[in-house]
Design a protein around this motif. Structure first.
Motif, mmCIF file in Angstrom:
data_model
loop_
_atom_site.group_PDB
_atom_site.id
_atom_site.type_symbol
_atom_site.label_atom_id
_atom_site.label_comp_id
_atom_site.label_asym_id
_atom_site.label_seq_id
_atom_site.Cartn_x
_atom_site.Cartn_y
_atom_site.Cartn_z
ATOM 1 N N GLY A 276 7.466 -2.809 10.949
ATOM 2 C CA GLY A 276 8.535 -3.198 10.045
ATOM 3 C C GLY A 276 8.220 -2.877 8.596
ATOM 4 O O GLY A 276 9.100 -2.482 7.821
ATOM 5 N N ALA A 277 6.956 -3.039 8.212
ATOM 6 C CA ALA A 277 6.551 -2.740 6.842
ATOM 7 C C ALA A 277 6.696 -1.250 6.531
ATOM 8 O O ALA A 277 7.112 -0.870 5.421
ATOM 9 N N LEU B 271 0.829 -1.205 0.000
ATOM 10 C CA LEU B 271 0.000 0.000 0.000
ATOM 11 C C LEU B 271 0.865 1.257 0.000
ATOM 12 O O LEU B 271 0.631 2.195 -0.788
ATOM 13 N N GLU B 272 1.875 1.281 0.857
ATOM 14 C CA GLU B 272 2.750 2.446 0.933
ATOM 15 C C GLU B 272 3.504 2.666 -0.382
ATOM 16 O O GLU B 272 3.595 3.793 -0.893
ATOM 17 N N LEU B 273 4.059 1.607 -0.959
ATOM 18 C CA LEU B 273 4.858 1.744 -2.171
ATOM 19 C C LEU B 273 3.989 2.098 -3.378
ATOM 20 O O LEU B 273 4.392 2.890 -4.232
ATOM 21 N N ALA B 274 2.800 1.514 -3.462
ATOM 22 C CA ALA B 274 1.902 1.844 -4.577
ATOM 23 C C ALA B 274 1.449 3.296 -4.498
ATOM 24 O O ALA B 274 1.386 4.004 -5.521
ATOM 25 N N SER C 139 -4.037 6.117 9.764
ATOM 26 C CA SER C 139 -3.601 7.062 8.731
ATOM 27 C C SER C 139 -3.579 6.419 7.348
ATOM 28 O O SER C 139 -3.639 7.122 6.334
ATOM 29 N N LEU C 140 -3.504 5.094 7.292
ATOM 30 C CA LEU C 140 -3.546 4.383 6.019
ATOM 31 C C LEU C 140 -4.955 4.355 5.430
ATOM 32 O O LEU C 140 -5.137 3.978 4.273
ATOM 33 N N GLY C 141 -5.949 4.711 6.247
ATOM 34 C CA GLY C 141 -7.333 4.692 5.788
ATOM 35 C C GLY C 141 -8.163 3.585 6.395
ATOM 36 O O GLY C 141 -9.303 3.358 5.989
ATOM 37 N N VAL C 142 -7.602 2.889 7.399
ATOM 38 C CA VAL C 142 -8.327 1.803 8.067
ATOM 39 C C VAL C 142 -9.164 2.393 9.198
ATOM 40 O O VAL C 142 -8.621 3.008 10.129
ATOM 41 N N ASP C 143 -10.457 2.194 9.139
ATOM 42 C CA ASP C 143 -11.371 2.678 10.180
ATOM 43 C C ASP C 143 -11.518 1.576 11.228
ATOM 44 O O ASP C 143 -12.400 0.723 11.133
#
Length: 372
Positions: free
Chosen positions: A291-292, A18-21, A55-59
């Motif tokens: 770690g991710a 998710l972060e890299l995309a 912050s990634l968008g996970v509620d």
């Protein structure tokens, strides 16, 4: 040619993807199962990663995550100790959390190859060739290994820990049971321990670690549970009163807590692939997420030409050790105090007398809150 191929679609793989995309890189995730699916996992997450996950968008609230702020541990006899969790955490199933991250990954443009297993990874001419079980080979500039506790690929890569057979097996259920939802409990029994914590939808995760010897002696998981786990009155009460939410438990064999290298054959290992914390101390989910984030930040710098491959690998190995090596060492050390009934009773007595020591151990296996 992909920028990144990620082998394994668990927490570490999904967060990295998710972060890299989102940073504009072409990412493919290869996962041997199809979402959603259950995994053998304690399903307690330290609050060190809560702001970052959101912050990634996970509620998390919308997904029904529970709030956990107390810790209990019991000896095989039932002697029970309780401590406040200074940082606290939340409970949520891998079934729900992983699926949510998968959906976010799809929206971000991550390509998923599901129902496939990677058989071989080769590195030559500064490129990777990743061959899956269907014979298809993909190429990429970078590979992240997020394939979990123990896989065929570990053997193919000739990783050192695979030369040391592990006696441990893990078993997990989801149940409904009348227990408080703000507690993570670890109940010990002969040659094992069982973690319990509330997850979403009024359910409980019950996950235990034991040995193949225990299982062989009794012939089946139910027979072993009745003969061994039921000796702890807390476990007997739960197992005899709980409503099981699926027919058969999730089971994994040969779980290894031996030290692992964070870089193998130029592959960055993330999550359990880089090192597994003992369930006695929990927090593997938070470590995978943490770690991710770190791996994706360094990977992005490499893909943008800001780091050479050698710099990437050196900084990742060093940074991973700084963040997690002590936690894993503390987990392995504390684990030696548990398992054998007499030693577990002595450990419980000692922690009962010196209660601040129990909170100190828990703090040592939790990190600082990630800055978002």
């Amino acid at each position: 040619m992909q920028d990144v191929i990620i082998i394994g679609g668990g927490l570490a793989g999904l967060v990295s993807a998710l972060e890299l995309a989102r940073a504009g890189h072409a990412v493919t995730v290869v996962e041997r199962k199809t979402y959603p699916f259950h995994k053998v996992c304690g399903e307690y997450v330290s609050n060190e990663v809560k702001p970052y996950v959101e912050s990634l968008g996970v509620d998390l609230a919308g997904l029904g995550a529970t709030t956990i702020n107390r810790f209990q541990v019991s000896a095989p006899s039932g002697r029970l100790l309780e401590s406040k969790l200074d940082l606290g955490g939340f409970g949520i199933s891998r079934y729900r959390l992983d699926y949510e991250l998968y959906q976010l990954g799809l929206l971000a443009g991550v390509q998923f190859q599901l129902g496939k297993q990677v058989d071989e990874v080769q590195f030559a001419d500064n490129r990777f060739a990743v061959t899956s079980s269907d014979g298809i080979t993909l190429s990429s500039r970078l590979v992240l290994g997020t394939f979990g506790k123990r896989t065929k690929l570990d053997k193919t890569l000739n990783r050192a820990f695979m030369q040391q057979p592990s006696p441990y097996i893990g078993v997990k259920y989801h149940v409904r049971v009348d227990l408080p939802d703000d507690v993570i409990a670890l109940h010990n029994f002969s040659d094992g321990y069982c973690g319990m914590s509330a997850i979403e939808a009024g359910s409980y995760c019950v996950c235990y670690l034991t040995t193949r010897t225990n299982l062989r002696q009794h012939g089946s998981i139910p027979a072993m549970e009745e003969a061994i786990l039921y000796q702890n009155p807390h476990l007997r009460s739960v197992f005899t009163s709980a409503q099981h939410l699926y027919d058969k438990p999730e089971v994994i064999n040969e779980i290894s807590f031996a030290p692992k290298r964070a870089v193998e054959n130029h592959i960055l290992m993330v999550g359990d692939s880089a090192g597994l914390i003992t369930p006695l101390c929990g927090n593997g989910m938070a470590m995978a997420i943490h770690g991710a984030k770190f791996a994706s930040e360094l990977s992005g710098a490499f893909l943008r030409g800001q780091l050479t491959r050698q710099q990437l690998e050196q900084q990742y190995q060093r940074g991973w050790s700084q963040r997690f090596a002590r936690r894993l060492w503390v987990g392995r050390t504390v684990q030696k105090l548990f398992g054998k009934p007499w030693l577990t009773e002595a450990g419980a007595w000692a922690f009962g007398v010196f209660r601040p020591a129990l909170r100190t151990v828990m703090r040592q296996t939790h990190g600082d809150v990630i800055n978002v």
